[in-house]
Structure formats: structure tokens, C-alpha cells
Design an enzyme around this catalytic site. Structure first.
Site, PDB file in Angstrom:
ATOM      1  N   CYS A 252       0.820  -1.225   0.000  1.00 49.14           N
ATOM      2  CA  CYS A 252       0.000   0.000   0.000  1.00 49.14           C
ATOM      3  C   CYS A 252       0.851   1.271   0.000  1.00 49.14           C
ATOM      4  O   CYS A 252       1.938   1.309   0.566  1.00 49.14           O
ATOM      5  CB  CYS A 252      -0.891   0.025   1.220  1.00 49.14           C
ATOM      6  SG  CYS A 252      -1.939  -1.405   1.365  1.00 49.14           S
TER       7      CYS A 252
ATOM      8  N   ARG B 268       5.679  -0.483  -5.913  1.00 50.28           N
ATOM      9  CA  ARG B 268       5.595  -1.205  -4.649  1.00 50.28           C
ATOM     10  C   ARG B 268       4.655  -2.405  -4.741  1.00 50.28           C
ATOM     11  O   ARG B 268       4.665  -3.269  -3.865  1.00 50.28           O
ATOM     12  CB  ARG B 268       5.114  -0.269  -3.540  1.00 50.28           C
ATOM     13  CG  ARG B 268       6.030   0.922  -3.344  1.00 50.28           C
ATOM     14  CD  ARG B 268       5.422   1.892  -2.371  1.00 50.28           C
ATOM     15  NE  ARG B 268       5.357   1.296  -1.048  1.00 50.28           N
ATOM     16  CZ  ARG B 268       6.302   1.410  -0.132  1.00 50.28           C
ATOM     17  NH1 ARG B 268       7.377   2.108  -0.393  1.00 50.28           N
ATOM     18  NH2 ARG B 268       6.172   0.861   1.046  1.00 50.28           N
TER      19      ARG B 268
ATOM     20  N   TRP C 205      -2.842  -2.848  -1.552  1.00 47.18           N
ATOM     21  CA  TRP C 205      -2.418  -4.245  -1.763  1.00 47.18           C
ATOM     22  C   TRP C 205      -3.253  -5.054  -0.779  1.00 47.18           C
ATOM     23  O   TRP C 205      -3.087  -4.923   0.428  1.00 47.18           O
ATOM     24  CB  TRP C 205      -0.929  -4.364  -1.474  1.00 47.18           C
ATOM     25  CG  TRP C 205      -0.285  -5.650  -1.885  1.00 47.18           C
ATOM     26  CD1 TRP C 205       0.197  -5.983  -3.122  1.00 47.18           C
ATOM     27  CD2 TRP C 205       0.002  -6.782  -1.038  1.00 47.18           C
ATOM     28  NE1 TRP C 205       0.747  -7.241  -3.094  1.00 47.18           N
ATOM     29  CE2 TRP C 205       0.652  -7.749  -1.836  1.00 47.18           C
ATOM     30  CE3 TRP C 205      -0.216  -7.068   0.300  1.00 47.18           C
ATOM     31  CZ2 TRP C 205       1.070  -8.978  -1.332  1.00 47.18           C
ATOM     32  CZ3 TRP C 205       0.196  -8.295   0.804  1.00 47.18           C
ATOM     33  CH2 TRP C 205       0.829  -9.237  -0.009  1.00 47.18           C
TER      34      TRP C 205
ATOM     35  N   ASN D 151      -2.422   2.606   5.575  1.00 43.12           N
ATOM     36  CA  ASN D 151      -1.503   1.477   5.408  1.00 43.12           C
ATOM     37  C   ASN D 151      -1.376   0.789   6.753  1.00 43.12           C
ATOM     38  O   ASN D 151      -1.343   1.461   7.787  1.00 43.12           O
ATOM     39  CB  ASN D 151      -0.096   1.954   5.004  1.00 43.12           C
ATOM     40  CG  ASN D 151      -0.044   2.482   3.599  1.00 43.12           C
ATOM     41  OD1 ASN D 151      -1.020   2.428   2.871  1.00 43.12           O
ATOM     42  ND2 ASN D 151       1.117   3.012   3.217  1.00 43.12           N
ATOM     43  N   GLY D 152      -1.263  -0.521   6.743  1.00 43.23           N
ATOM     44  CA  GLY D 152      -1.116  -1.245   8.010  1.00 43.23           C
ATOM     45  C   GLY D 152      -2.310  -2.143   8.250  1.00 43.23           C
ATOM     46  O   GLY D 152      -3.150  -2.332   7.374  1.00 43.23           O
TER      47      GLY D 152
ATOM     48  N   GLU E  34      19.429 -17.131  -5.016  1.00 46.04           N
ATOM     49  CA  GLU E  34      19.018 -15.797  -5.470  1.00 46.04           C
ATOM     50  C   GLU E  34      18.676 -15.822  -6.966  1.00 46.04           C
ATOM     51  O   GLU E  34      17.704 -15.196  -7.395  1.00 46.04           O
ATOM     52  CB  GLU E  34      20.144 -14.788  -5.160  1.00 46.04           C
ATOM     53  CG  GLU E  34      19.913 -13.362  -5.629  1.00 46.04           C
ATOM     54  CD  GLU E  34      18.673 -12.682  -5.057  1.00 46.04           C
ATOM     55  OE1 GLU E  34      18.033 -13.224  -4.169  1.00 46.04           O
ATOM     56  OE2 GLU E  34      18.332 -11.601  -5.556  1.00 46.04           O
TER      57      GLU E  34
ATOM     58  N   LYS F  36      15.028 -14.853  -8.479  1.00 45.29           N
ATOM     59  CA  LYS F  36      14.817 -13.825  -9.518  1.00 45.29           C
ATOM     60  C   LYS F  36      13.953 -14.389 -10.638  1.00 45.29           C
ATOM     61  O   LYS F  36      13.036 -13.733 -11.103  1.00 45.29           O
ATOM     62  CB  LYS F  36      16.148 -13.320 -10.108  1.00 45.29           C
ATOM     63  CG  LYS F  36      17.025 -12.464  -9.213  1.00 45.29           C
ATOM     64  CD  LYS F  36      16.499 -11.095  -8.911  1.00 45.29           C
ATOM     65  CE  LYS F  36      15.586 -11.055  -7.749  1.00 45.29           C
ATOM     66  NZ  LYS F  36      16.008 -10.794  -6.449  1.00 45.29           N
TER      67      LYS F  36
ATOM     68  N   GLU G  32      10.300 -14.870  -9.440  1.00 46.27           N
ATOM     69  CA  GLU G  32       9.603 -13.603  -9.168  1.00 46.27           C
ATOM     70  C   GLU G  32       9.077 -12.936 -10.426  1.00 46.27           C
ATOM     71  O   GLU G  32       7.970 -12.419 -10.441  1.00 46.27           O
ATOM     72  CB  GLU G  32      10.561 -12.605  -8.489  1.00 46.27           C
ATOM     73  CG  GLU G  32      10.806 -12.859  -7.028  1.00 46.27           C
ATOM     74  CD  GLU G  32      11.764 -11.837  -6.435  1.00 46.27           C
ATOM     75  OE1 GLU G  32      11.499 -11.361  -5.341  1.00 46.27           O
ATOM     76  OE2 GLU G  32      12.791 -11.504  -7.068  1.00 46.27           O
TER      77      GLU G  32
ATOM     78  N   HIS H 222      20.363 -36.024  -3.813  1.00 47.16           N
ATOM     79  CA  HIS H 222      19.446 -36.482  -2.759  1.00 47.16           C
ATOM     80  C   HIS H 222      18.000 -36.106  -3.058  1.00 47.16           C
ATOM     81  O   HIS H 222      17.200 -35.945  -2.137  1.00 47.16           O
ATOM     82  CB  HIS H 222      19.879 -35.901  -1.410  1.00 47.16           C
ATOM     83  CG  HIS H 222      21.261 -36.322  -1.010  1.00 47.16           C
ATOM     84  ND1 HIS H 222      21.576 -37.626  -0.712  1.00 47.16           N
ATOM     85  CD2 HIS H 222      22.413 -35.615  -0.914  1.00 47.16           C
ATOM     86  CE1 HIS H 222      22.871 -37.700  -0.421  1.00 47.16           C
ATOM     87  NE2 HIS H 222      23.403 -36.497  -0.542  1.00 47.16           N
TER      88      HIS H 222
ATOM     89  N   LYS I 235       7.109  -4.548  -3.192  1.00 44.65           N
ATOM     90  CA  LYS I 235       8.509  -4.165  -2.976  1.00 44.65           C
ATOM     91  C   LYS I 235       8.842  -4.172  -1.488  1.00 44.65           C
ATOM     92  O   LYS I 235       9.915  -4.578  -1.085  1.00 44.65           O
ATOM     93  CB  LYS I 235       8.736  -2.764  -3.569  1.00 44.65           C
ATOM     94  CG  LYS I 235      10.156  -2.233  -3.420  1.00 44.65           C
ATOM     95  CD  LYS I 235      11.101  -2.968  -4.336  1.00 44.65           C
ATOM     96  CE  LYS I 235      12.541  -2.585  -4.116  1.00 44.65           C
ATOM     97  NZ  LYS I 235      13.448  -3.626  -4.641  1.00 44.65           N
TER      98      LYS I 235
HETATM   99  C1  G6P Z   1       9.810  -8.361  -0.598  1.00 37.95           C
HETATM  100  C2  G6P Z   1      10.510  -7.969  -1.881  1.00 37.95           C
HETATM  101  C3  G6P Z   1      11.849  -8.675  -1.983  1.00 37.95           C
HETATM  102  C4  G6P Z   1      12.684  -8.390  -0.747  1.00 37.95           C
HETATM  103  C5  G6P Z   1      11.943  -8.766   0.536  1.00 37.95           C
HETATM  104  C6  G6P Z   1      12.677  -8.251   1.776  1.00 37.95           C
HETATM  105  O1  G6P Z   1       9.413  -9.683  -0.661  1.00 37.95           O
HETATM  106  O2  G6P Z   1       9.707  -8.284  -3.003  1.00 37.95           O
HETATM  107  O3  G6P Z   1      12.536  -8.224  -3.119  1.00 37.95           O
HETATM  108  O4  G6P Z   1      13.884  -9.107  -0.817  1.00 37.95           O
HETATM  109  O5  G6P Z   1      10.646  -8.153   0.540  1.00 37.95           O
HETATM  110  O6  G6P Z   1      12.688  -6.856   1.737  1.00 37.95           O
HETATM  111  P1  G6P Z   1      13.691  -5.926   2.503  1.00 37.95           P
HETATM  112  O7  G6P Z   1      13.281  -4.540   2.125  1.00 37.95           O
HETATM  113  O8  G6P Z   1      13.470  -6.198   3.977  1.00 37.95           O
HETATM  114  O9  G6P Z   1      15.058  -6.260   2.085  1.00 37.95           O
END
Ligand code: G6P
Length: 612
Positions: free
Chosen positions: A2, A27, A76, A102-103, A485, A489, A492, A508, A607
Site C-alpha cells: 500500500c 511497490r 495491496w 496502510n497497516g 538468489e 529472480k 519472481e 538427494h 517491494k
Molecule cells: C519483498 C521484496 C523482496 C525483498 C523482501 C525483503 O518480498 O519483493 O525483493 O527481498 O521483501 O525486503 P527488505 O526490504 O526487507 O530487504
């Protein structure tokens, strides 16, 4: 997640808040809305499920969009589906108050039942709507907007960042925060409210980061910050120190691609000014407040989520190797609920790009409540985690807009390698090793550039896996978290199912998945465990798996095992992740782009995850 934008001033608020909302699209959100007080002092609301462009399409003509005070929101969904009715702003029964929030309001059911008993009727399924009704309730007893807000918010349990306008107070806006970020922007004869400075930085760089429990009352001439008990707060004005170009795409097709290409600079910014060549060590000014304590630490816990959790795993590897201090890495969401044991002599580090991730923040508070010192590794200056940590290190990556984190990851890893040397140098590491480390670190930006220069080849490799439905990523040592990672990626942004594994673990279980359709992206660099990973590649090859290899420049012999090879320059083992992750970022980017997907705003993702 949000986003909130609000404007009070002499200009027309509506284009400003709509523009601000667009800056927050990155976001992640699923509905959007605005409210403003028009020239006849009437409250007007427009909201819509879907993207901001859908909202814009249904807006009345510009002549009917005129007012000097307005609030806007991207939602969101948490409580209730992403429908137009559930979109913010929400209003009271008398249609006078409009609220964006927000929250999460934890006692919303209780409050809602009480308000229903009083005769209030609700339209949406959201927790937010109760705020508008609570304001209406307290307006019966009070004719001061600030006092109404204070009384209403005292009843609310949970978290909030809110902005509220009311047609009975047509020149005034109220905003308040508890646990959800909110920033007051100070312009000339105008003020802004936002949950994210990106929304307002084109208008002003002078901001006040509101603290928990603060309420700000704003009109076009002044603002006043109070506590919920109506005590006046003397707040500090901060300057945002980055340029507007940081939030523009420039010539790049997507923010993610721009941010991948920024890494030679962002990595340099993470170490610049922190290398002390004369003493062959590093300086981490933000940790100095307990520099002496750090010499005595016996163990480390690192807590994070998502990509930051992957950088923490690399941090573990490097810190244990260089500083010989045992490191535990935890998911913040697990840590906060399992009554963690924090032995004496433990320093806790939390890593968060945004500095606002709800689980990481809660874990930080949990560690502090058990008496631990917590150091924050964050990107966003003034973020809640940065402020609540006992000390910390900024990664200085600059604004990261793409939802898929890229440059923040390499900057986190850079800072963790500095931390490892900093701690190691207090006890075990020789000046000679550190001098070598510093020399190598200086070369990393140009080596990253060299990998980026290979972008066309990486795109061609991406073309070969664009129709895959699964992918496996393998690595060993510090490159195992890089494999995780790389897989994250791809998942995502391309929605291809991908898994990262320590290469030797493959036999395994995952080996059962290998056939001629399964791309296996393997990081096989010329390091201490090179021969081991070659054996793992043989196992894949023997089962007709497709091997795409990230290899060290000059290692042509690996080509016989691989369908394609992406070469990266050689560096010290501990710095390798800074190079090996770059082709994986580009690979995921190109696959998603070739599949025609929305790279910067992947479905369902946010985000900054400010709810549990
Ligand atoms: C969300 C984002 C990720 C990020 C994670 C942790 O899931 O989409 O890209 O790695 O939050 O976020 P932070 O801001 O705590 O690194």
C-alpha cells in the site's frame, strides 16, 4: 504494498497526488483511489480496482477535478478482495471523512461491532473503514480535527499510517503513524504526506519522518505535530540526499534493467570511504558506537527476508571464514515467533533494503527486548529499521524501484564482506590478506561492468530457456546462496518454477527431475571446490540435463559439459558472489521480458512488505 500520497497547498492537488501514486506503482498494488475537497468544500471520492490508468480513465473531466487538498492510495489487499468497494479512500456514514490507511488494525472486528451497535453501516470488508466511522463518532463530541484524530486513534490496536480529510475541515489534513511509515514533505506554502519519499521527491527534499504515535495537522500555511496525548512534538527536518534521476528509468526499458546496470557504481558506493589502505583495514563508522563490544562478540545472528536473507547467507559464509565467528542466519518471520535463544556475547544484525519489512522489524524488536544489541544493514535512510537499530551500516545503493531486488543485493554483500574484514582484522586476519582484499574490491566495479558488457550473449542464453516450465540452479560454498538468489529472480518475474540447491545435494532428490527439458544453471568457478562441482555437472550430463554454466574466464574445458557458458572474471573467492549473481539477474530479466511480462511490477509481489 500500500502507498499513501497527500497534498495540502495552493496548487491543484489532484494531478500532484495522481503523479505521486504512479511513483509508488513499483511497490505492488491491486486498486487505487483518490479523495479531495473541491471548491464548493464538498468531499469527492474516486476509486477503482486495478491499475492507476483504470482509475484515471473513469475520472470526470479536469474542470471537475479541482481542489487544494487531497489524499490518494494504492492498496495491496489484506482484509477483503481487491475490489473497487474495498479500495481506499473509505468514508464515514455521513460521507464527510475520507481515510487512506496502510497497516493492519488488529481489533477491527471489536471496533466494527461497537460501531454497528451505535448505528453505523459499513460498505467494505476492510479494517480501514472503521477509522472513518471512528472519526465520525468522535466528531460528535469534538469540533477540533486533531483532537478527534487523537481520540479515535487511541482506540486502535495494530499498525497504521493514515491520511484523513473532512469536508467540515476543508482546509486541514490529519496524518498519523504507528508502525507504518509516514513522511511529511515540506514545500513552499505547501505540504505533502507520503508513505514513501519517491512519491514527493520531485516537489521537495525537506522531510520529517513521523515517529510512532505522532499525529500531524496540516493546512497550507503550517503544520503541527502532536502525540496522541496532545503534547506538541519538536520534530527534526531531514534533507533527502539523492537526485530525482534515481527514480527515472532513463534510457532503460525497465527499472530492473537500469538497476542491474547501475551495479558498478552502487557497489563502489557501498565500499567507498570505508577502506583504510594505510592500515589495511576497513572503517564502518555506523558500528563504531560499539566497536569495542564487537571485538568481544562470540556469535552473530543475521535476520532478514527474501533477497536480503540470501545476502545474509553469503555474509555467514564470509564472516565465518574471515572472522571465525559462528553465524546463524534466520528468516525474520520464523525468528519472531519461536522465542529465539540469544546467547551472551551475540550481536544481532538485521538486513533490509527497505528498512520497513514488518517481519524483520518485529524480529529486531524481539531481539532488543531480550537485551541484544541490534545492528541494522539498510538502504533507505531514516527507515524504521534504520532508526530502531542500536547502530548500523547503510548500503548506499540509491533508490531501488524494481520489485525484484538486484543492486541492493550486491551492495548488501559488499557491506557484509567489509564487516567480515572489519571483525576479522580485530583478531585473526593479517594486514597482507586485507591489503589484497582491498586491492581486489577496488577492481570489482570494472569486473561487474565486464559481465554487463556480455549482456547480448546472456540474452541469447535466455532465449534458449524462455519456454521452460522449471529450472534448477546449483552452486556451492558462497555461490549456493547465489543459486538461491538466481532461482528467486527467475520465479519472481518470469513465473517459471525454479529451485536453488547446493550442487552436491542434487543427488538427494532433485536429480529425479533431470531430463532433456530441465535447464540446470550451474555456477562452476575456478575456486577451491571447482573439481567437486564438475562432478555434479557430470551427474546432470549423464541424465541428459541441459547445463548452462557460469564459469571463470579462460576455463574453456568446461564447454564440453555445457550447452552454453557465460564467463565472468576471476576474483578472490569471497568476492565471487558479486560477479556470479550478475548473469543470473540478467538471465531472469531477459526471460521475463521475452515472455512479455511486467518485469517491474510482477504479479502478487510487493517491494516492501509492511504486513505480516
Ligand atoms: C519483498 C521484496 C523482496 C525483498 C523482501 C525483503 O518480498 O519483493 O525483493 O527481498 O521483501 O525486503 P527488505 O526490504 O526487507 O530487504
Amino acid at each position: 504494498m500500500c502507498g499513501i500520497v497527500g497534498y495540502v497547498g495552493k496548487r491543484n492537488a489532484i494531478p500532484i497526488i495522481l503523479e505521486g501514486l504512479k511513483r509508488l506503482e513499483y511497490r505492488g498494488y491491486d486498486s487505487a483511489g483518490i479523495a479531495f475537497i473541491d471548491k464548493e468544500k464538498k468531499l469527492k471520492i474516486h476509486k477503482r480496482a486495478g491499475k492507476i490508468v483504470s482509475l484515471e480513465r473513469m475520472l470526470p473531466p479536469p474542470s471537475e477535478l479541482d481542489g487544494n487538498i487531497g489524499i490518494a492510495h494504492t492498496r495491496w489487499a489484506t482484509h477483503g478482495k481487491p475490489t473497487t468497494i474495498n479500495a481506499h479512500p473509505h468514508t464515514s456514514c455521513n460521507n464527510k471523512f475520507a481515510v487512506v490507511h496502510n497497516g493492519i488494525i488488529e481489533n477491527f472486528k471489536n471496533l466494527r461491532n461497537k460501531l454497528i451497535e451505535e448505528g453505523h453501516t459499513f460498505e467494505s470488508d476492510t479494517d480501514t473503514e472503521i477509522l472513518a466511522h471512528l472519526f465520525e463518532h468522535f466528531a460528535k463530541e469534538n469540533d477540533d480535527f486533531t483532537l478527534i484524530a487523537q481520540e479515535a486513534l487511541k482506540l486502535v490496536e495494530g499498525t497504521f499510517g493514515i491520511a484523513v480529510i473532512c469536508s467540515d475541515f476543508p482546509d486541514q489534513m490529519i496524518a498519523a503513524r504507528k508502525g507504518s511509515p509516514l513522511i511529511l514533505g515540506i514545500g513552499k506554502d505547501e505540504f505533502f504526506i507520503t508513505s514513501d519519499v519517491n512519491a514527493i521527491v520531485i516537489h521537495t527534499k525537506r522531510v520529517i519522518y513521523l515517529q510512532d504515535g505522532e499525529v500531524v495537522s496540516i493546512d497550507k500555511n503550517k503544520f503541527e505535530i502532536t502525540t496522541l496525548d496532545n503534547e506538541i512534538v519538536d520534530a527534526v527536518i531531514s534533507e533527502i540526499d539523492w537526485d530525482v534521476s534515481a527514480i527515472e528509468k532513463g534510457n532503460f526499458k525497465h527499472f530492473m534493467l537500469k538497476e542491474i546496470f547501475e551495479q558498478p557504481t552502487s557497489v563502489k558506493n557501498a565500499f567507498r570511504g570505508r577502506l583504510v589502505e594505510s592500515r589495511s583495514t576497513v572503517r564502518l563508522g555506523g558500528l563504531l558506537s560499539n566497536g569495542e563490544d564487537l571485538r568481544d562478540i562470540k556469535s552473530i545472528q543475521i535476520i532478514a527476508c527474501g533477497t536480503s536473507w540470501h545476502s545474509a547467507l553469503i555474509g555467514k559464509h564470509i564472516i565465518e571464514k574471515l572472522a571465525r565467528i559462528p553465524v546463524e542466519v534466520e528468516y525474520a518471520s520464523e525468528y519472531r515467533y519461536r522465542n529465539p535463544i540469544i546467547p551472551d556475547g551475540t550481536n544481532v544484525f538485521v538486513i533490509s533494503q527497505s528498512g520497513e519489512t514488518a517481519d524483520t522489524l518485529a524480529a529486531l524488536r524481539e531481539a532488543q527486548s531480550k537485551g541484544a544489541k541490534v545492528s541494522g544493514i539498510t538502504n533507505v535512510i531514516g527507515s524504521t529499521i534504520a532508526r530502531e537499530s542500536d547502530n548500523g551500516i547503510y548500503i548506499h545503493a540509491g533508490a531501488e524501484i524494481g520489485v525484484a531486488s538486484t543492486k541492493a543485493f550486491t551492495s548488501q554483500v559488499t557491506v557484509l564482506s567489509l564487516l567480515a574484514v572489519f571483525l576479522g582484522r580485530m583478531k585473526y586476519l593479517s594486514a597482507e590478506f586485507c591489503a589484497q582484499f582491498i586491492k581486489e574490491l577496488w577492481k570489482i566495479p570494472q569486473k561487474i561492468q565486464k559481465v554487463l558488457d556480455n549482456n547480448d550473449h546472456i540474452k541469447k542464453v535466455a532465449e534458449t530457456i524462455v519456454d521452460s516450465t522449471n529450472a534448477l540452479y546449483l552452486g556451492r560454498g558462497a555461490n549456493y546462496p547465489v543459486a538461491l538468489e538466481g532461482a528467486l529472480k527467475l520465479k519472481e518475474i518470469s513465473y517459471i518454477h525454479a529451485e536453488g540447491y547446493p550442487a552436491a545435494e542434487m543427488k538427494h532428490g532433485p536429480i529425479a527431475l533431470i531430463d532433456e527439458n530441465m535447464p540446470v544453471i550451474t555456477i562452476a568457478l575456478k575456486d577451491a571446490i571447482y573439481e567437486k562441482i564438475i562432478s555434479n555437472m557430470q551427474e546432470v550430463k549423464a541424465r541428459s540435463g541441459r547445463i548452462l554454466t557460469i564459469a571463470t574466464e579462460g576455463d574453456t574445458s568446461i564447454e564440453s559439459l555445457s550447452e552454453s557458458v557465460i564467463y565472468i572474471p576471476k576474483t578472490m573467492d569471497i568476492l565471487q558472489p558479486l560477479l556470479s549473481v550478475i548473469p543470473l539477474q540478467l538471465l531472469a530479466y531477459h526471460v521475463a521480458d521475452l515472455r512479455g511480462l511486467d518485469v517491474d511490477q510482477p504479479r502478487n509481489l510487493a517491494k516492501s512488505v509492511t504486513v505480516e
